[in-house]
Design a protein around this motif. Structure first.
Motif, mmCIF file in Angstrom:
data_model
loop_
_atom_site.group_PDB
_atom_site.id
_atom_site.type_symbol
_atom_site.label_atom_id
_atom_site.label_comp_id
_atom_site.label_asym_id
_atom_site.label_seq_id
_atom_site.Cartn_x
_atom_site.Cartn_y
_atom_site.Cartn_z
ATOM 1 N N ASN A 12 0.811 -1.214 0.000
ATOM 2 C CA ASN A 12 0.000 0.000 0.000
ATOM 3 C C ASN A 12 0.844 1.263 0.000
ATOM 4 O OD1 ASN A 12 -2.733 -1.014 -0.006
ATOM 5 N ND2 ASN A 12 -2.323 -1.797 2.032
ATOM 6 N N GLY A 13 2.164 1.134 0.027
ATOM 7 C CA GLY A 13 3.051 2.291 -0.044
ATOM 8 C C GLY A 13 3.108 3.111 1.225
ATOM 9 N N VAL A 14 2.887 2.487 2.375
ATOM 10 C CA VAL A 14 2.946 3.198 3.650
ATOM 11 C C VAL A 14 4.383 3.659 3.898
ATOM 12 C CG1 VAL A 14 2.692 2.933 6.161
ATOM 13 C CG2 VAL A 14 0.980 1.950 4.617
ATOM 14 N N GLU A 15 4.550 4.933 4.184
ATOM 15 C CA GLU A 15 5.887 5.475 4.423
ATOM 16 C C GLU A 15 6.462 4.950 5.734
ATOM 17 O OE1 GLU A 15 6.526 9.634 3.809
ATOM 18 O OE2 GLU A 15 4.946 9.716 2.305
ATOM 19 N N GLY A 16 7.789 4.922 5.795
ATOM 20 C CA GLY A 16 8.466 4.510 7.016
ATOM 21 C C GLY A 16 8.787 3.029 7.086
ATOM 22 N N ARG A 17 8.404 2.268 6.084
ATOM 23 C CA ARG A 17 8.736 0.837 6.034
ATOM 24 C C ARG A 17 9.921 0.660 5.090
ATOM 25 N NH1 ARG A 17 4.663 -2.165 8.918
ATOM 26 N NH2 ARG A 17 6.482 -3.515 9.169
ATOM 27 N N SER A 18 10.756 -0.334 5.367
ATOM 28 C CA SER A 18 11.897 -0.601 4.485
ATOM 29 C C SER A 18 11.936 -2.085 4.152
ATOM 30 C CB SER A 18 13.210 -0.172 5.142
ATOM 31 O OG SER A 18 13.572 -1.083 6.163
ATOM 32 N N ILE A 19 12.448 -2.389 2.984
ATOM 33 C CA ILE A 19 12.531 -3.788 2.553
ATOM 34 C C ILE A 19 13.449 -4.574 3.484
ATOM 35 C CG2 ILE A 19 14.418 -3.498 0.902
ATOM 36 C CD1 ILE A 19 11.253 -5.709 0.468
ATOM 37 N N ILE B 77 -4.902 -7.516 4.069
ATOM 38 C CA ILE B 77 -4.544 -8.905 4.321
ATOM 39 C C ILE B 77 -5.023 -9.277 5.717
ATOM 40 C CG2 ILE B 77 -2.679 -10.580 4.532
ATOM 41 C CD1 ILE B 77 -1.026 -8.783 2.646
ATOM 42 N N HIS B 78 -5.770 -10.377 5.795
ATOM 43 C CA HIS B 78 -6.274 -10.875 7.074
ATOM 44 C C HIS B 78 -5.808 -12.318 7.255
ATOM 45 C CE1 HIS B 78 -8.890 -7.359 7.326
ATOM 46 N NE2 HIS B 78 -9.126 -7.559 6.036
ATOM 47 N N ILE B 79 -5.322 -12.627 8.453
ATOM 48 C CA ILE B 79 -4.801 -13.953 8.769
ATOM 49 C C ILE B 79 -5.763 -14.647 9.730
ATOM 50 C CG2 ILE B 79 -2.885 -15.231 9.825
ATOM 51 C CD1 ILE B 79 -2.201 -13.796 7.162
ATOM 52 N N GLY B 80 -5.977 -15.937 9.530
ATOM 53 C CA GLY B 80 -6.838 -16.694 10.436
ATOM 54 C C GLY B 80 -6.512 -18.176 10.415
ATOM 55 N N ARG C 175 -8.491 -7.039 -2.598
ATOM 56 C CA ARG C 175 -8.053 -5.962 -3.498
ATOM 57 C C ARG C 175 -9.283 -5.289 -4.074
ATOM 58 N NH1 ARG C 175 -2.554 -6.823 -4.234
ATOM 59 N NH2 ARG C 175 -1.872 -8.914 -3.684
ATOM 60 N N GLU C 176 -9.081 -4.184 -4.771
ATOM 61 C CA GLU C 176 -10.207 -3.441 -5.344
ATOM 62 C C GLU C 176 -11.080 -4.300 -6.237
ATOM 63 O OE1 GLU C 176 -8.848 0.090 -7.318
ATOM 64 O OE2 GLU C 176 -7.903 0.863 -5.504
ATOM 65 N N THR C 177 -10.470 -5.173 -7.022
ATOM 66 C CA THR C 177 -11.226 -5.929 -8.027
ATOM 67 C C THR C 177 -11.396 -7.404 -7.705
ATOM 68 O OG1 THR C 177 -9.203 -6.329 -9.286
ATOM 69 C CG2 THR C 177 -10.505 -4.389 -9.883
ATOM 70 N N GLU C 178 -10.740 -7.887 -6.650
ATOM 71 C CA GLU C 178 -10.831 -9.313 -6.358
ATOM 72 C C GLU C 178 -10.506 -9.606 -4.900
ATOM 73 O OE1 GLU C 178 -7.851 -11.620 -8.439
ATOM 74 O OE2 GLU C 178 -6.397 -10.010 -8.173
ATOM 75 N N SER C 179 -10.869 -10.798 -4.504
ATOM 76 C CA SER C 179 -10.561 -11.293 -3.170
ATOM 77 C C SER C 179 -10.085 -12.730 -3.328
ATOM 78 C CB SER C 179 -11.816 -11.243 -2.297
ATOM 79 O OG SER C 179 -11.560 -11.779 -1.031
ATOM 80 N N ALA C 180 -9.094 -13.108 -2.533
ATOM 81 C CA ALA C 180 -8.576 -14.467 -2.621
ATOM 82 C C ALA C 180 -8.341 -15.014 -1.225
ATOM 83 C CB ALA C 180 -7.283 -14.487 -3.416
ATOM 84 N N LEU C 181 -8.630 -16.291 -1.049
ATOM 85 C CA LEU C 181 -8.311 -16.994 0.187
ATOM 86 C C LEU C 181 -7.208 -17.972 -0.141
ATOM 87 C CD1 LEU C 181 -8.873 -17.557 3.169
ATOM 88 C CD2 LEU C 181 -10.473 -19.320 2.412
#
Length: 113
Positions: A23-30, A71-74, A96-102
């Motif tokens: 999502n491009g959140v600032e402050g994260r690094s690879i 992303i949701h974990i269960g 995602r905007e156009t799809e969902s996957a499990l």
């Protein structure tokens, strides 16, 4: 980190990084991702491709900020095999905007100190 609570927290922590990174959140690094992987790490994709640590880090790095996702974990389940080796299975829902996957994921984990 051998009990279910700690294992689930580690899975959540890693997937929070993925969500923030994609999502491009600032402050994260690879390096946050790379440093969390053992040098012997490998990933087998749903297509059967095997990616070692440098390759999976490269793939994730190239997708930073590219694709908004939740992303949701269960359903985290832990099985101890031999000694410290844990086999963990969990469900990962990607929205995602156009799809969902499990996705059902299985990982091998050796807890570090």
């Amino acid at each position: 980190m051998t009990d279910a609570k700690h294992v689930a927290q580690e899975i959540e922590r890693l997937h929070q990084f993925f969500e923030d990174w994609f999502n491009g959140v600032e402050g994260r690094s690879i390096e946050e991702f790379s440093d969390s992987l053992d040098d012997a790490f490998f990933f087998v994709s749903p297509k059967g491709d095997i990616l070692d640590k440098p390759r999976i880090v490269e793939v994730v790095d190239n997708h930073g900020g590219a694709s908004p996702v939740e992303i949701h974990i269960g359903s985290v389940r832990i099985r101890r095999l031999e000694g410290e080796l844990l086999i963990i299975t969990y469900e990962e829902r990607q929205i995602r905007e156009t799809e969902s996957a499990l996705i059902v994921t299985t990982v091998g984990l050796v807890p570090d100190s």
